[in-house]
Design a protein around this motif. Structure first.
Motif, PDB file in Angstrom:
ATOM      1  N   PHE A   1     -15.340  -5.379  21.261  1.00 28.59           N
ATOM      2  CA  PHE A   1     -15.395  -7.011  21.184  1.00 28.59           C
ATOM      3  C   PHE A   1     -14.387  -7.408  22.314  1.00 28.59           C
ATOM      4  O   PHE A   1     -13.336  -7.081  22.481  1.00 28.59           O
ATOM      5  CB  PHE A   1     -14.820  -7.419  19.821  1.00 28.59           C
ATOM      6  CG  PHE A   1     -15.578  -6.988  18.747  1.00 28.59           C
ATOM      7  CD1 PHE A   1     -16.751  -7.776  18.520  1.00 28.59           C
ATOM      8  CD2 PHE A   1     -15.362  -5.895  18.324  1.00 28.59           C
ATOM      9  CE1 PHE A   1     -17.714  -7.309  17.189  1.00 28.59           C
ATOM     10  CE2 PHE A   1     -16.197  -5.485  16.840  1.00 28.59           C
ATOM     11  CZ  PHE A   1     -17.270  -6.450  16.509  1.00 28.59           C
ATOM     12  N   VAL A   2     -14.978  -8.356  23.326  1.00 32.31           N
ATOM     13  CA  VAL A   2     -14.110  -8.871  24.400  1.00 32.31           C
ATOM     14  C   VAL A   2     -14.243 -10.285  24.550  1.00 32.31           C
ATOM     15  O   VAL A   2     -15.232 -11.026  24.248  1.00 32.31           O
ATOM     16  CB  VAL A   2     -14.834  -8.214  25.676  1.00 32.31           C
ATOM     17  CG1 VAL A   2     -14.096  -8.874  26.863  1.00 32.31           C
ATOM     18  CG2 VAL A   2     -15.220  -6.911  25.718  1.00 32.31           C
ATOM     19  N   GLY A   3     -12.962 -10.900  24.705  1.00 30.89           N
ATOM     20  CA  GLY A   3     -12.714 -12.381  24.565  1.00 30.89           C
ATOM     21  C   GLY A   3     -12.400 -12.889  23.417  1.00 30.89           C
ATOM     22  O   GLY A   3     -12.622 -12.113  22.474  1.00 30.89           O
ATOM     23  N   GLU A   4     -12.167 -14.217  23.343  1.00 29.22           N
ATOM     24  CA  GLU A   4     -12.009 -14.656  22.050  1.00 29.22           C
ATOM     25  C   GLU A   4     -13.093 -14.893  21.324  1.00 29.22           C
ATOM     26  O   GLU A   4     -14.456 -14.986  21.736  1.00 29.22           O
ATOM     27  CB  GLU A   4     -11.583 -16.226  22.275  1.00 29.22           C
ATOM     28  CG  GLU A   4     -12.415 -17.389  22.701  1.00 29.22           C
ATOM     29  CD  GLU A   4     -12.534 -17.332  24.182  1.00 29.22           C
ATOM     30  OE1 GLU A   4     -13.233 -18.363  24.415  1.00 29.22           O
ATOM     31  OE2 GLU A   4     -12.361 -16.506  24.878  1.00 29.22           O
ATOM     32  N   ALA A   5     -13.221 -15.107  19.846  1.00 28.09           N
ATOM     33  CA  ALA A   5     -14.344 -14.847  18.960  1.00 28.09           C
ATOM     34  C   ALA A   5     -14.120 -16.310  17.688  1.00 28.09           C
ATOM     35  O   ALA A   5     -13.118 -16.059  17.228  1.00 28.09           O
ATOM     36  CB  ALA A   5     -14.541 -13.601  18.193  1.00 28.09           C
TER      37      ALA A   5
END
Length: 159
Positions: free
Chosen positions: A104-108
């Motif tokens: 998972f990459v970056g904000e979610a």
């Protein structure tokens, strides 16, 4: 050689013959839009769903709804396989299967906060899939990266 051994040898030779070259895989992944993403549910059953994707030359980028079964499955078990394929008739079939672990990459969910790691994916994805230059963020999706451990390809047009 026994019958099973002969069959295995034949299918391996045929597999090498219909395999795409690295350049063909690269071109194919850059031109296709839709992939099928397979995850493992907590009870061990597979789950498969279609998504648009971006390929940056080394990783497949998936922009997934964060409330999806796919997202939930990958949070519990990051194993993932993705198939990108095309063709209508048998002699036109070609495709690539990529397998590995989801990251998972970056904000979610993604709201567009600066994230240098997403620059290339967010440059490729909107042009390829929406025909626009800037990545839209709806507050419902986020990025999953698959840098494959395994890539298998086939192109029945080579038969």
């Amino acid at each position: 050689m026994d019958v099973d051994g002969a069959r295995t040898g034949t299918s391996q030779r045929r597999g090498r013959r219909i395999m795409m070259s690295d350049a063909e895989v690269e071109s194919f992944l850059r031109e296709q839009k839709t992939c099928r993403v397979a995850t493992v549910s907590p009870d061990g059953r597979p789950h498969v769903g279609a998504l648009w994707f971006a390929w940056d030359g080394s990783s497949l980028w998936l922009y997934s709804i964060t409330r999806s079964r796919r997202w939930s499955d990958l949070r519990k078990d990051p194993r993932i396989s993705v198939v990108v394929d095309s063709g209508e008739s048998y002699e036109e079939l070609r495709g690539v299967e990529l397998s590995g672990s989801a990251v998972f990459v970056g904000e979610a969910p993604r709201t567009g906060e600066p994230c240098p790691e997403l620059a290339e994916a967010e440059r490729i994805f909107p042009v390829k899939n929406f025909g626009i230059e800037e990545m839209p963020h709806d507050g419902r999706h986020a990025w999953i990266r698959l840098t494959p451990d395994s890539i298998v390809s086939w192109d029945f047009r080579k038969l």
